[in-house]
Design a protein around this motif. Structure first.
Motif, PDB file in Angstrom:
ATOM      1  N   VAL A 197       0.673  -1.184  -0.057  1.00 41.92           N
ATOM      2  CA  VAL A 197       0.058  -0.237  -0.050  1.00 41.92           C
ATOM      3  C   VAL A 197       0.780   1.422  -0.146  1.00 41.92           C
ATOM      4  CG1 VAL A 197      -1.786   1.309   1.273  1.00 41.92           C
ATOM      5  CG2 VAL A 197      -1.968  -1.114   1.115  1.00 41.92           C
ATOM      6  N   THR A 198       2.045   1.214   0.858  1.00 43.12           N
ATOM      7  CA  THR A 198       2.696   2.260   0.815  1.00 43.12           C
ATOM      8  C   THR A 198       3.409   2.632  -0.508  1.00 43.12           C
ATOM      9  OG1 THR A 198       3.214   1.748   3.190  1.00 43.12           O
ATOM     10  CG2 THR A 198       4.765   3.293   1.996  1.00 43.12           C
ATOM     11  N   ARG A 199       3.939   1.655  -1.117  1.00 43.16           N
ATOM     12  CA  ARG A 199       4.425   1.381  -2.484  1.00 43.16           C
ATOM     13  C   ARG A 199       3.602   2.091  -3.643  1.00 43.16           C
ATOM     14  NH1 ARG A 199       6.152  -3.698  -2.933  1.00 43.16           N
ATOM     15  NH2 ARG A 199       8.002  -2.987  -2.200  1.00 43.16           N
ATOM     16  N   GLN A 200       2.403   1.711  -3.296  1.00 44.33           N
ATOM     17  CA  GLN A 200       1.329   2.225  -4.367  1.00 44.33           C
ATOM     18  C   GLN A 200       1.093   3.673  -4.147  1.00 44.33           C
ATOM     19  OE1 GLN A 200      -1.683  -0.421  -3.628  1.00 44.33           O
ATOM     20  NE2 GLN A 200      -1.465  -1.833  -5.275  1.00 44.33           N
ATOM     21  N   ALA A 201       0.979   4.082  -2.971  1.00 44.39           N
ATOM     22  CA  ALA A 201       0.634   5.513  -2.524  1.00 44.39           C
ATOM     23  C   ALA A 201       1.956   6.270  -2.941  1.00 44.39           C
ATOM     24  CB  ALA A 201       0.563   5.492  -0.978  1.00 44.39           C
ATOM     25  N   THR A 202       3.113   5.710  -2.741  1.00 47.56           N
ATOM     26  CA  THR A 202       4.239   6.466  -3.469  1.00 47.56           C
ATOM     27  C   THR A 202       4.228   6.664  -4.900  1.00 47.56           C
ATOM     28  OG1 THR A 202       5.641   5.595  -1.299  1.00 47.56           O
ATOM     29  CG2 THR A 202       6.899   6.621  -3.122  1.00 47.56           C
ATOM     30  N   GLU A 203       3.942   5.538  -5.435  1.00 44.89           N
ATOM     31  CA  GLU A 203       3.868   5.733  -7.061  1.00 44.89           C
ATOM     32  C   GLU A 203       2.953   6.622  -7.386  1.00 44.89           C
ATOM     33  OE1 GLU A 203       6.025   4.625  -8.908  1.00 44.89           O
ATOM     34  OE2 GLU A 203       7.127   3.641  -7.465  1.00 44.89           O
ATOM     35  N   TRP A 204       1.598   6.417  -6.769  1.00 42.31           N
ATOM     36  CA  TRP A 204       0.515   7.430  -7.271  1.00 42.31           C
ATOM     37  C   TRP A 204       0.705   8.950  -7.055  1.00 42.31           C
ATOM     38  CZ3 TRP A 204      -2.740  10.435  -3.945  1.00 42.31           C
ATOM     39  CH2 TRP A 204      -3.758  11.086  -4.716  1.00 42.31           C
ATOM     40  N   LEU A 205       1.373   9.313  -5.768  1.00 41.16           N
ATOM     41  CA  LEU A 205       1.694  10.473  -5.405  1.00 41.16           C
ATOM     42  C   LEU A 205       3.044  11.144  -6.146  1.00 41.16           C
ATOM     43  CD1 LEU A 205       0.477  12.588  -3.278  1.00 41.16           C
ATOM     44  CD2 LEU A 205       2.467  11.584  -1.835  1.00 41.16           C
ATOM     45  N   ALA A 206       3.862  10.468  -6.337  1.00 41.68           N
ATOM     46  CA  ALA A 206       5.089  10.774  -7.318  1.00 41.68           C
ATOM     47  C   ALA A 206       4.789  11.065  -8.809  1.00 41.68           C
ATOM     48  CB  ALA A 206       6.207   9.581  -7.432  1.00 41.68           C
ATOM     49  N   ALA A 207       3.782  10.336  -9.148  1.00 40.71           N
ATOM     50  CA  ALA A 207       3.204  10.434 -10.654  1.00 40.71           C
ATOM     51  C   ALA A 207       2.646  11.909 -10.992  1.00 40.71           C
ATOM     52  CB  ALA A 207       2.012   9.632 -10.982  1.00 40.71           C
ATOM     53  N   ALA A 208       2.425  12.665  -9.982  1.00 37.18           N
ATOM     54  CA  ALA A 208       2.079  14.154 -10.178  1.00 37.18           C
ATOM     55  C   ALA A 208       3.266  14.927 -10.412  1.00 37.18           C
ATOM     56  CB  ALA A 208       1.323  14.526  -8.915  1.00 37.18           C
ATOM     57  N   SER A 209       4.442  14.261 -10.010  1.00 36.56           N
ATOM     58  CA  SER A 209       5.906  15.200 -10.381  1.00 36.56           C
ATOM     59  C   SER A 209       6.098  15.401 -11.789  1.00 36.56           C
ATOM     60  CB  SER A 209       6.860  14.566  -9.515  1.00 36.56           C
ATOM     61  OG  SER A 209       8.140  14.996  -9.830  1.00 36.56           O
ATOM     62  N   THR A 210       6.815  16.255 -12.100  1.00 35.97           N
ATOM     63  CA  THR A 210       7.414  16.381 -13.548  1.00 35.97           C
ATOM     64  C   THR A 210       8.235  15.248 -13.713  1.00 35.97           C
ATOM     65  OG1 THR A 210       8.869  17.891 -12.946  1.00 35.97           O
ATOM     66  CG2 THR A 210       6.743  18.824 -13.996  1.00 35.97           C
TER      67      THR A 210
ATOM     68  N   PRO B  17       9.058  11.976 -11.514  1.00 31.53           N
ATOM     69  CA  PRO B  17       8.753  10.983 -10.452  1.00 31.53           C
ATOM     70  C   PRO B  17       9.867  10.380  -9.916  1.00 31.53           C
ATOM     71  CG  PRO B  17       7.088  10.715 -12.147  1.00 31.53           C
ATOM     72  CD  PRO B  17       8.226  11.348 -12.769  1.00 31.53           C
ATOM     73  N   ARG B  18      11.017  10.058 -10.604  1.00 33.65           N
ATOM     74  CA  ARG B  18      12.113   9.626  -9.998  1.00 33.65           C
ATOM     75  C   ARG B  18      13.043  10.510  -9.099  1.00 33.65           C
ATOM     76  NH1 ARG B  18      14.786   5.987 -14.751  1.00 33.65           N
ATOM     77  NH2 ARG B  18      13.198   4.350 -14.820  1.00 33.65           N
ATOM     78  N   ALA B  19      12.894  11.675  -9.481  1.00 28.58           N
ATOM     79  CA  ALA B  19      13.532  12.837  -8.698  1.00 28.58           C
ATOM     80  C   ALA B  19      12.835  13.114  -7.695  1.00 28.58           C
ATOM     81  CB  ALA B  19      13.793  14.218  -9.594  1.00 28.58           C
ATOM     82  N   CYS B  20      11.443  12.957  -7.833  1.00 27.19           N
ATOM     83  CA  CYS B  20      10.445  13.115  -6.545  1.00 27.19           C
ATOM     84  C   CYS B  20      10.866  12.053  -5.408  1.00 27.19           C
ATOM     85  CB  CYS B  20       8.947  13.271  -7.081  1.00 27.19           C
ATOM     86  SG  CYS B  20       7.819  13.160  -5.725  1.00 27.19           S
ATOM     87  N   LYS B  21      10.758  11.006  -5.662  1.00 23.81           N
ATOM     88  CA  LYS B  21      11.239   9.988  -4.906  1.00 23.81           C
ATOM     89  C   LYS B  21      12.510  10.455  -4.070  1.00 23.81           C
ATOM     90  CE  LYS B  21       8.856   6.768  -7.690  1.00 23.81           C
ATOM     91  NZ  LYS B  21       9.046   5.563  -8.446  1.00 23.81           N
TER      92      LYS B  21
END
Length: 174
Positions: free
Chosen positions: A4-17, A19-23
């Protein structure tokens, strides 16, 4: 990391221009990232006193809650809502963050400095239902106005308690 945490991280990071830099930012020194509003969600930011009462009410309903973020320094609560191109919420000290706005967030599984998830993202993209948030905020305003009766002024907007208008989207039919 739990699924769930991994999915939430991916979902939230997808809003970034990026996502890898966001993480990387979430795992870095500041532990926060700046994400765009208006694509996956908008954020309704209200004063803490109002937001906490509204969130308590929302958590007592059978609907699955969306993410809610607290800024403990600014003393504000942000409710994540579906994108609304009009975004016409009205009320004293209400901030609506939609397209072309940005929000600073910690990773879904962390609290960083002044930012805390009161309800972290669930990874499935669940957001608050605007009508439910509207109702909860109206109830919270009535509660605060009742408490302000002795003080004669609304604690949120400072208007005379009897004259305080309820918070609602501008196009709401009440």
């Amino acid at each position: 990391m739990r699924t769930v945490t991994r999915q939430a991280t991916e979902w939230l990071a997808a809003a970034s221009t990026d996502p890898r830099a966001c993480k990387r930012q979430w795992h870095g020194e500041t532990g926060i990232a700046v994400l765009a509003c208006g694509r996956f969600w908008d954020v309704l930011s209200v004063p803490e006193e109002l937001g906490v009462l509204a969130l308590d009410s929302l958590l007592c309903t059978p609907q699955t809650p969306g993410p809610a973020l607290a800024d403990t320094v600014a003393r504000r609560i942000g409710f994540f809502l579906p994108p609304d191109p009009d975004g016409r919420w009205i009320g004293s000290d209400v901030r609506y963050l939609g397209r072309d706005a940005w929000i600073t967030v910690p990773a879904p599984h962390r609290a960083m400095g002044r930012l805390r998830w009161l309800v972290p993202p669930d990874g499935a993209g669940t957001l608050f239902v605007p009508a439910a948030v509207e109702l909860a905020l109206q109830q919270a305003l009535l509660t605060l106005a009742g408490q302000a009766g002795a003080r004669e002024r609304c604690p949120v907007c400072g208007t005379p308690a009897a004259a305080g208008a309820l918070l609602r989207p501008a196009d709401s039919r009440t």
